[in-house]
Enzyme design. Structure first.
Site, PDB file in Angstrom:
ATOM      1  N   SER A 101      36.975  16.502  55.786  1.00  0.00           N
ATOM      2  CA  SER A 101      37.230  15.975  54.446  1.00  0.00           C
ATOM      3  C   SER A 101      36.085  16.383  53.519  1.00  0.00           C
ATOM      4  CB  SER A 101      37.315  14.447  54.490  1.00  0.00           C
ATOM      5  OG  SER A 101      37.151  13.931  53.183  1.00  0.00           O
ATOM      6  N   ASP A 110      42.823   9.567  60.006  1.00  0.00           N
ATOM      7  CA  ASP A 110      41.918   9.760  58.876  1.00  0.00           C
ATOM      8  C   ASP A 110      41.126   8.498  58.567  1.00  0.00           C
ATOM      9  OD1 ASP A 110      42.638  10.696  55.379  1.00  0.00           O
ATOM     10  OD2 ASP A 110      40.769  10.402  56.490  1.00  0.00           O
ATOM     11  N   MET A 126      46.017  10.222  47.120  1.00  0.00           N
ATOM     12  CA  MET A 126      45.877   8.772  46.990  1.00  0.00           C
ATOM     13  C   MET A 126      45.982   8.445  45.502  1.00  0.00           C
ATOM     14  SD  MET A 126      42.843   8.385  49.791  1.00  0.00           S
ATOM     15  CE  MET A 126      42.395  10.116  49.636  1.00  0.00           C
ATOM     16  N   HIS A 130      40.580  19.149  54.417  1.00  0.00           N
ATOM     17  CA  HIS A 130      41.207  17.908  53.943  1.00  0.00           C
ATOM     18  C   HIS A 130      40.659  17.589  52.555  1.00  0.00           C
ATOM     19  CE1 HIS A 130      43.329  14.091  54.684  1.00  0.00           C
ATOM     20  NE2 HIS A 130      42.331  13.516  54.045  1.00  0.00           N
ATOM     21  N   HIS A 144      45.537  15.221  50.458  1.00  0.00           N
ATOM     22  CA  HIS A 144      45.880  13.804  50.658  1.00  0.00           C
ATOM     23  C   HIS A 144      45.894  13.123  49.292  1.00  0.00           C
ATOM     24  CE1 HIS A 144      44.470   9.738  52.598  1.00  0.00           C
ATOM     25  NE2 HIS A 144      45.668   9.656  52.063  1.00  0.00           N
ATOM     26  N   MET A 173      41.836  11.191  44.613  1.00  0.00           N
ATOM     27  CA  MET A 173      41.873   9.759  44.305  1.00  0.00           C
ATOM     28  C   MET A 173      41.924   9.575  42.782  1.00  0.00           C
ATOM     29  SD  MET A 173      39.007   8.406  46.971  1.00  0.00           S
ATOM     30  CE  MET A 173      39.033   8.931  48.685  1.00  0.00           C
ATOM     31  N   MET A 214      46.102   6.213  58.542  1.00  0.00           N
ATOM     32  CA  MET A 214      44.809   5.804  58.002  1.00  0.00           C
ATOM     33  C   MET A 214      44.131   4.832  58.957  1.00  0.00           C
ATOM     34  SD  MET A 214      44.503   7.584  55.366  1.00  0.00           S
ATOM     35  CE  MET A 214      42.921   6.903  54.879  1.00  0.00           C
ATOM     36  N   ASP A 258      40.670  15.073  49.591  1.00  0.00           N
ATOM     37  CA  ASP A 258      41.004  13.683  49.221  1.00  0.00           C
ATOM     38  C   ASP A 258      41.096  13.539  47.711  1.00  0.00           C
ATOM     39  OD1 ASP A 258      39.140  12.560  52.011  1.00  0.00           O
ATOM     40  OD2 ASP A 258      41.272  12.222  51.650  1.00  0.00           O
TER      41      ASP A 258
HETATM   42  C1  DX5 Z   1      39.354   7.876  52.717  1.00  0.00           C
HETATM   43  C2  DX5 Z   1      39.744   9.315  52.925  1.00  0.00           C
HETATM   44  C3  DX5 Z   1      39.253   9.885  54.231  1.00  0.00           C
HETATM   45  C4  DX5 Z   1      37.784   9.806  54.338  1.00  0.00           C
HETATM   46  C5  DX5 Z   1      37.310  10.287  55.687  1.00  0.00           C
HETATM   47  O1  DX5 Z   1      40.151   7.341  51.704  1.00  0.00           O
HETATM   48  O2  DX5 Z   1      41.147   9.436  52.950  1.00  0.00           O
HETATM   49  O3  DX5 Z   1      39.659  11.245  54.331  1.00  0.00           O
HETATM   50  O4  DX5 Z   1      37.207  10.597  53.338  1.00  0.00           O
HETATM   51  O5  DX5 Z   1      35.928  10.239  55.612  1.00  0.00           O
HETATM   52  P1  DX5 Z   1      35.058   9.613  56.805  1.00  0.00           P
HETATM   53  O6  DX5 Z   1      35.267  10.577  57.942  1.00  0.00           O
HETATM   54  O7  DX5 Z   1      33.679   9.612  56.240  1.00  0.00           O
HETATM   55  O8  DX5 Z   1      35.609   8.262  57.081  1.00  0.00           O
HETATM   56 ZN    ZN Z   2      42.032  11.498  53.457  1.00  0.00          ZN
END
Ligand code: DX5
Ligand code: ZN
Length: 219
Positions: free
Chosen positions: A9, A176, A69, A34, A67, A38, A138, A36
């Site tokens: 990620s 994840d 979110m 990956h 991903h 947000m 998750m 993320d």
């Molecule tokens: C959280 C993300 C994950 C997170 C994983 O909302 O979806 O991908 O970044 O990071 P670590 O491995 O640090 O938990």
């Molecule tokens: Zn993620």
């Protein structure tokens, strides 16, 4: 048994050097990246969007495992497809019509993932399992890297893997959140074949990406 893939990620990467960080991940044998996304609404954090993904696209040929979110998500899916996402993963709670959003991602010729938060039950998606490429389980509540792994999700992975075998389906099971060297074997044995990790990959062993990716992949 599917090959175990690691999807680092970039949430834990140096955001001022994202292009270089992606190159480093590619050279460290990451299987995919990956990303993320947000929006500060679906989750209480804000990261990157289509313009940044578009610029990062030219740094690697690796799969962009995006991903989302964000909510509402449906009307933005095409922007991420156009920016270079290869896998587009959405949360059921973020769309009014999950089937419509899944079809939209497939029409855009992208792989489709659906993500289950720790407190969302599998039966929310059992009817669509035959129509998706990936389930993202998750193991933290989404929004931040560096959170603690929630052990109860191991049973969910096992349950999902059992359904997958019974229905003879072929979707990937990706996990994840809080994945580290002490729980990676457990989630793999439970049925996960793709592991997301940010903190462990970027912070352990003085940030030796190659060593950390290999260590997570090997059980
Ligand atoms: C959280 C993300 C994950 C997170 C994983 O909302 O979806 O991908 O970044 O990071 P670590 O491995 O640090 O938990
Ligand atoms: Zn993620």
């Amino acid at each position: 048994m599917k090959k175990i893939k690691i999807s680092p990620s970039i949430l834990s990467a140096d955001f001022s050097q994202l292009g270089k960080e992606i190159k480093r991940l590619e050279e460290s044998d990451a299987d995919m990246i990956h990303v993320d996304v947000m929006d500060g609404h679906f989750v209480p954090n804000l990261t990157i969007g289509p313009p940044v993904i578009k610029t990062l696209r030219k740094y690697t040929k690796l799969t962009f495992d995006v991903h989302l979110m964000i909510s509402p998500v449906h009307k933005y899916i095409k922007d991420y497809a156009d920016a270079g996402a290869d896998i587009i993963t959405i949360h059921p709670e973020a769309t009014e019509n999950l089937n419509k959003s899944i079809s939209h991602i497939k029409e855009l010729k992208k792989k489709v993932g659906v993500s289950l938060n720790p407190d969302t039950k599998i039966d929310v998606i059992t009817d669509i399992l035959n129509n998706i490429d990936l389930v993202l389980i998750m193991s933290v509540f989404p929004g931040f890297g560096g959170q603690k792994f929630i052990p109860k999700v191991v049973d969910k992975i096992k349950e999902l893997n059992k359904i997958k075998k019974e229905k003879k389906l072929n979707f990937d099971i990706e996990v994840d959140g809080g994945i580290n060297f002490s729980n990676s074997k457990t989630v793999i044995e439970a049925g996960a074949n793709i592991l997301v990790s940010g903190t462990t990959i970027f912070k352990e062993n003085d940030g030796n990406l190659k060593k950390n990716i290999e260590k997570l992949r090997t059980i």
